[in-house]
Design an enzyme around this catalytic site. Sequence first.
Site, mmCIF file in Angstrom:
data_model
loop_
_atom_site.group_PDB
_atom_site.id
_atom_site.type_symbol
_atom_site.label_atom_id
_atom_site.label_comp_id
_atom_site.label_asym_id
_atom_site.label_seq_id
_atom_site.Cartn_x
_atom_site.Cartn_y
_atom_site.Cartn_z
ATOM 1 N N SER A 76 0.839 -1.198 0.000
ATOM 2 C CA SER A 76 0.000 0.000 0.000
ATOM 3 C C SER A 76 0.870 1.242 0.000
ATOM 4 O O SER A 76 2.027 1.216 0.457
ATOM 5 C CB SER A 76 -0.893 0.018 1.241
ATOM 6 O OG SER A 76 -1.578 1.246 1.373
ATOM 7 N N TYR A 118 -2.271 -0.728 10.445
ATOM 8 C CA TYR A 118 -2.319 -1.212 9.069
ATOM 9 C C TYR A 118 -1.075 -0.773 8.306
ATOM 10 O O TYR A 118 -0.442 -1.555 7.597
ATOM 11 C CB TYR A 118 -3.576 -0.664 8.403
ATOM 12 C CG TYR A 118 -3.718 -0.939 6.927
ATOM 13 C CD1 TYR A 118 -4.195 -2.167 6.467
ATOM 14 C CD2 TYR A 118 -3.404 0.034 5.978
ATOM 15 C CE1 TYR A 118 -4.341 -2.417 5.110
ATOM 16 C CE2 TYR A 118 -3.552 -0.217 4.629
ATOM 17 C CZ TYR A 118 -4.021 -1.435 4.191
ATOM 18 O OH TYR A 118 -4.165 -1.677 2.845
#
Length: 311
Positions: free
Chosen positions: A187, A200
Amino acid sequence: MTDTQIDPRDKHPEGGFPAQEQEQPGLTDQTRPEPDHGEESYVGAGRLAGRRALITGGDSGIGRAVAIAFAREGAHVAIAHMPEEQADADDTIETVTDAGTTGVSFAGDLRDEGFATSIVDKTVEALGGLDIVVLNAAYQKDRESLVTLETEEFDRVFKTNLYGLLYTARQAVPHLQPGSSIIVTSSVQAFNPSPGLIDYAMTKAAQVAFVKALAEQLGPKGVRVNAVAPGPIWTPLIPATGWDAERIATFGTDTPLGRPGQPAELAGAYVYLASEAASYVSGAVLPVTGEDRAGSRHDPRQRCTRPGSRC
């Protein structure tokens, strides 16, 4: 300008999505508007003909888009998903088989080491081997602060995004022959973390380290390891993250293209990394973010202050 050239600003909805919230893991038919996985648009060219792929989190979102693209490129596809996502998984497999290739799905929780390893063995049995592993499954939730981050939630993020990834990869490596490929969905959060996604983002940064180290380890065996780093992509995970109406409405609108991405727009990156076109690419992290957010041109005092920003 040719008839096939499209202005990327206008290719998909510009955002302004309606207020919505889902329980994890998030379902496609409850996501408004429904994400574009390439069902109507992706056209294959036989670039993965005969290959066997396993995709974790392949029922919806980015995973579904990759499954569809792989199948239309000629690959046989197995997907893993949560039991609650069976309807989405069935839709994905139907689209895969409509492309003329084999599609199978396995329901379970990747935090369970037994399940995370069994999907490799079941894929090999069902498809006759394994050539491509896409480690895509992930869990994220908006965090008010580190102080209120519960250990149980921290564990869920790490066990889904890292433990499950490692379990599956470890089981898969002995089955991979020269020319095989492992692709991780990392990501933009790995490089520019948002405060509300602190745990995360930590796992996504760790995934980058995993990719680079494993690429070094498996390169002498002829196995390539890479990652794709998505930016703000509209998937069922987004309304299941816990953001308020303003955050959903402005999601992805702070990019230079002025809109969030759609899962279908990432599929080509995975096809490329899995194909012979990327035969000399390993240890790479390919950004699909709408802009280069790994750069230093953003004022850190302003970064991530606007609702919807995922820089």
